[in-house]
Design a protein around this motif. Structure first.
Motif, PDB file in Angstrom:
ATOM      1  N   ARG A   1     -19.598   9.263   4.260  1.00 39.00           N
ATOM      2  CA  ARG A   1     -19.402   8.492   5.179  1.00 39.00           C
ATOM      3  C   ARG A   1     -18.683   7.046   4.415  1.00 39.00           C
ATOM      4  NH1 ARG A   1     -22.414  12.226   7.258  1.00 39.00           N
ATOM      5  NH2 ARG A   1     -21.961  13.628   8.768  1.00 39.00           N
ATOM      6  N   VAL A   2     -17.888   6.282   4.999  1.00 43.54           N
ATOM      7  CA  VAL A   2     -17.499   5.041   4.495  1.00 43.54           C
ATOM      8  C   VAL A   2     -17.800   4.031   5.766  1.00 43.54           C
ATOM      9  CG1 VAL A   2     -15.463   3.774   5.331  1.00 43.54           C
ATOM     10  CG2 VAL A   2     -14.723   6.274   4.534  1.00 43.54           C
ATOM     11  N   GLU A   3     -18.947   3.097   5.200  1.00 39.75           N
ATOM     12  CA  GLU A   3     -19.560   2.442   5.165  1.00 39.75           C
ATOM     13  C   GLU A   3     -18.156   0.968   5.891  1.00 39.75           C
ATOM     14  OE1 GLU A   3     -23.300   1.504   4.397  1.00 39.75           O
ATOM     15  OE2 GLU A   3     -22.578   1.161   2.557  1.00 39.75           O
ATOM     16  N   LYS A   4     -17.642   0.866   4.428  1.00 40.40           N
ATOM     17  CA  LYS A   4     -17.139  -0.639   4.970  1.00 40.40           C
ATOM     18  C   LYS A   4     -15.613   0.023   3.978  1.00 40.40           C
ATOM     19  CE  LYS A   4     -16.927  -5.554   3.544  1.00 40.40           C
ATOM     20  NZ  LYS A   4     -17.550  -6.140   1.955  1.00 40.40           N
ATOM     21  N   PHE A   5     -14.368  -0.835   5.052  1.00 42.11           N
ATOM     22  CA  PHE A   5     -13.226  -0.479   4.221  1.00 42.11           C
ATOM     23  C   PHE A   5     -12.543  -1.552   4.482  1.00 42.11           C
ATOM     24  CE2 PHE A   5      -9.902   3.250   4.522  1.00 42.11           C
ATOM     25  CZ  PHE A   5      -8.882   2.500   4.455  1.00 42.11           C
ATOM     26  N   ASP A   6     -12.079  -1.843   2.751  1.00 43.58           N
ATOM     27  CA  ASP A   6     -10.984  -2.847   3.135  1.00 43.58           C
ATOM     28  C   ASP A   6      -9.358  -2.679   3.081  1.00 43.58           C
ATOM     29  OD1 ASP A   6     -13.063  -5.002   3.638  1.00 43.58           O
ATOM     30  OD2 ASP A   6     -14.150  -4.671   1.615  1.00 43.58           O
ATOM     31  N   MET A   7      -8.614  -3.266   2.940  1.00 48.98           N
ATOM     32  CA  MET A   7      -7.608  -3.292   3.326  1.00 48.98           C
ATOM     33  C   MET A   7      -6.690  -4.277   2.935  1.00 48.98           C
ATOM     34  SD  MET A   7      -5.116  -1.010   5.648  1.00 48.98           S
ATOM     35  CE  MET A   7      -3.166  -1.523   5.578  1.00 48.98           C
ATOM     36  N   LYS A   8      -6.015  -4.655   2.080  1.00 49.76           N
ATOM     37  CA  LYS A   8      -4.369  -5.219   1.892  1.00 49.76           C
ATOM     38  C   LYS A   8      -3.656  -5.349   1.549  1.00 49.76           C
ATOM     39  CE  LYS A   8      -4.155  -9.132  -1.276  1.00 49.76           C
ATOM     40  NZ  LYS A   8      -2.862  -9.060  -1.791  1.00 49.76           N
ATOM     41  N   THR A   9      -2.700  -5.739   2.481  1.00 49.01           N
ATOM     42  CA  THR A   9      -1.419  -5.265   2.745  1.00 49.01           C
ATOM     43  C   THR A   9      -0.507  -5.629   1.068  1.00 49.01           C
ATOM     44  OG1 THR A   9      -1.770  -4.279   5.032  1.00 49.01           O
ATOM     45  CG2 THR A   9       0.836  -4.730   4.380  1.00 49.01           C
ATOM     46  N   ASN A  10      -0.136  -5.393   0.729  1.00 47.99           N
ATOM     47  CA  ASN A  10       1.194  -6.075  -0.291  1.00 47.99           C
ATOM     48  C   ASN A  10       1.971  -6.059  -0.093  1.00 47.99           C
ATOM     49  OD1 ASN A  10      -1.233  -6.091  -2.217  1.00 47.99           O
ATOM     50  ND2 ASN A  10      -0.377  -4.940  -3.562  1.00 47.99           N
ATOM     51  N   TRP A  11       2.712  -5.360   0.727  1.00 49.32           N
ATOM     52  CA  TRP A  11       4.031  -5.732   1.367  1.00 49.32           C
ATOM     53  C   TRP A  11       4.649  -4.449   2.788  1.00 49.32           C
ATOM     54  CZ3 TRP A  11       7.178  -0.968   1.372  1.00 49.32           C
ATOM     55  CH2 TRP A  11       6.270  -0.368   0.653  1.00 49.32           C
ATOM     56  N   ALA A  12       5.679  -4.967   2.942  1.00 56.62           N
ATOM     57  CA  ALA A  12       5.836  -4.265   4.505  1.00 56.62           C
ATOM     58  C   ALA A  12       7.827  -4.647   4.203  1.00 56.62           C
ATOM     59  CB  ALA A  12       4.908  -4.363   5.596  1.00 56.62           C
ATOM     60  N   GLN A  13       8.226  -2.619   4.759  1.00 60.56           N
ATOM     61  CA  GLN A  13       9.165  -2.902   5.407  1.00 60.56           C
ATOM     62  C   GLN A  13       9.253  -2.302   6.677  1.00 60.56           C
ATOM     63  OE1 GLN A  13      11.344  -0.444   2.288  1.00 60.56           O
ATOM     64  NE2 GLN A  13      13.273  -0.479   3.579  1.00 60.56           N
ATOM     65  N   GLY A  14       9.871  -3.270   7.516  1.00 58.86           N
ATOM     66  CA  GLY A  14      10.480  -2.382   8.928  1.00 58.86           C
ATOM     67  C   GLY A  14       9.864  -3.534  10.222  1.00 58.86           C
ATOM     68  N   GLU A  15       9.418  -2.335  11.311  1.00 62.53           N
ATOM     69  CA  GLU A  15       9.114  -3.410  12.153  1.00 62.53           C
ATOM     70  C   GLU A  15       7.698  -3.094  12.336  1.00 62.53           C
ATOM     71  OE1 GLU A  15      11.322  -4.862  14.456  1.00 62.53           O
ATOM     72  OE2 GLU A  15      12.854  -3.954  12.960  1.00 62.53           O
ATOM     73  N   TRP A  16       7.145  -4.338  12.449  1.00 63.28           N
ATOM     74  CA  TRP A  16       5.625  -4.750  12.730  1.00 63.28           C
ATOM     75  C   TRP A  16       4.907  -4.180  14.159  1.00 63.28           C
ATOM     76  CZ3 TRP A  16       1.699  -4.480  10.110  1.00 63.28           C
ATOM     77  CH2 TRP A  16       2.118  -5.481   8.248  1.00 63.28           C
ATOM     78  N   SER A  17       6.246  -4.009  14.714  1.00 56.78           N
ATOM     79  CA  SER A  17       5.410  -4.210  16.322  1.00 56.78           C
ATOM     80  C   SER A  17       5.587  -2.012  16.614  1.00 56.78           C
ATOM     81  CB  SER A  17       7.058  -4.483  17.126  1.00 56.78           C
ATOM     82  OG  SER A  17       8.320  -2.897  16.901  1.00 56.78           O
ATOM     83  N   ILE A  18       5.323  -1.252  16.194  1.00 53.90           N
ATOM     84  CA  ILE A  18       5.422  -0.430  15.672  1.00 53.90           C
ATOM     85  C   ILE A  18       3.677  -0.146  15.689  1.00 53.90           C
ATOM     86  CG2 ILE A  18       4.949   1.915  14.856  1.00 53.90           C
ATOM     87  CD1 ILE A  18       8.293   1.493  13.922  1.00 53.90           C
TER      88      ILE A  18
END
Length: 159
Positions: free
Chosen positions: A138-155
């Motif tokens: 099971r995951v006890e710690k999940f770190d995510m780093k966004t490197n790039w994004a394209q589109g509408e963040w509002s979604i």
């Protein structure tokens, strides 16, 4: 359209080693993409910490509210690749890194033409523990780093 049913959280024959560790991430992601709360929950600890770009959400209830409740209902697909897995402490703890592409559409709009979307490229660093009673990772710690994004963040943000 009817949902495709998930496989059980515990597969047969049982997975071992790196496959079992990777399966925890796959259960989490597939649970999210298919809005399958039981499968998602099979992959996380009660006190899991989920950090996205420095903002942490802690604990199952908060993660359900702030992550699963929002993303699970969207039309999403997360593609995970380049897994590197390190198993430690007598096979009771593990770490993994991965690369992910995640496509997000508003609920029920993924197949509709000309819909806004959000495509995100990220790096994951995940710490896992092996359950003492069931041997399930099971995951006890999940770190995510966004490197790039394209589109509408509002979604994703629900705006």
């Amino acid at each position: 359209m009817a949902a495709i049913p998930s496989l059980p959280a515990t597969l047969s024959p049982p997975l071992s080693g790196r496959d079992a560790v990777a399966d925890a991430l796959y259960r989490l992601i597939l649970g999210l993409d298919s809005n399958d709360k039981d499968l998602f929950d099979s992959a996380i600890t009660d006190d899991m910490a989920f950090t996205v770009n420095g903002k942490t959400t802690q604990g199952r209830e908060a993660i359900h509210s702030e992550l699963f409740g929002r993303i699970g209902k969207l039309d999403t697909t997360h593609h995970i690749t380049n897994l590197r897995i390190n198993i430690l402490d007598g096979e009771k703890k593990a770490s993994l890194t991965a690369i992910a592409l995640a496509q997000h559409y508003n609920e029920g709009k993924g197949m509709a033409p000309e819909q806004p979307y959000l495509l995100i490229g990220s790096l994951y660093r995940i710490e896992l523990v092996k359950g003492e009673s069931d041997g399930q990772w099971r995951v006890e710690k999940f770190d995510m780093k966004t490197n790039w994004a394209q589109g509408e963040w509002s979604i994703l943000l629900g705006n």
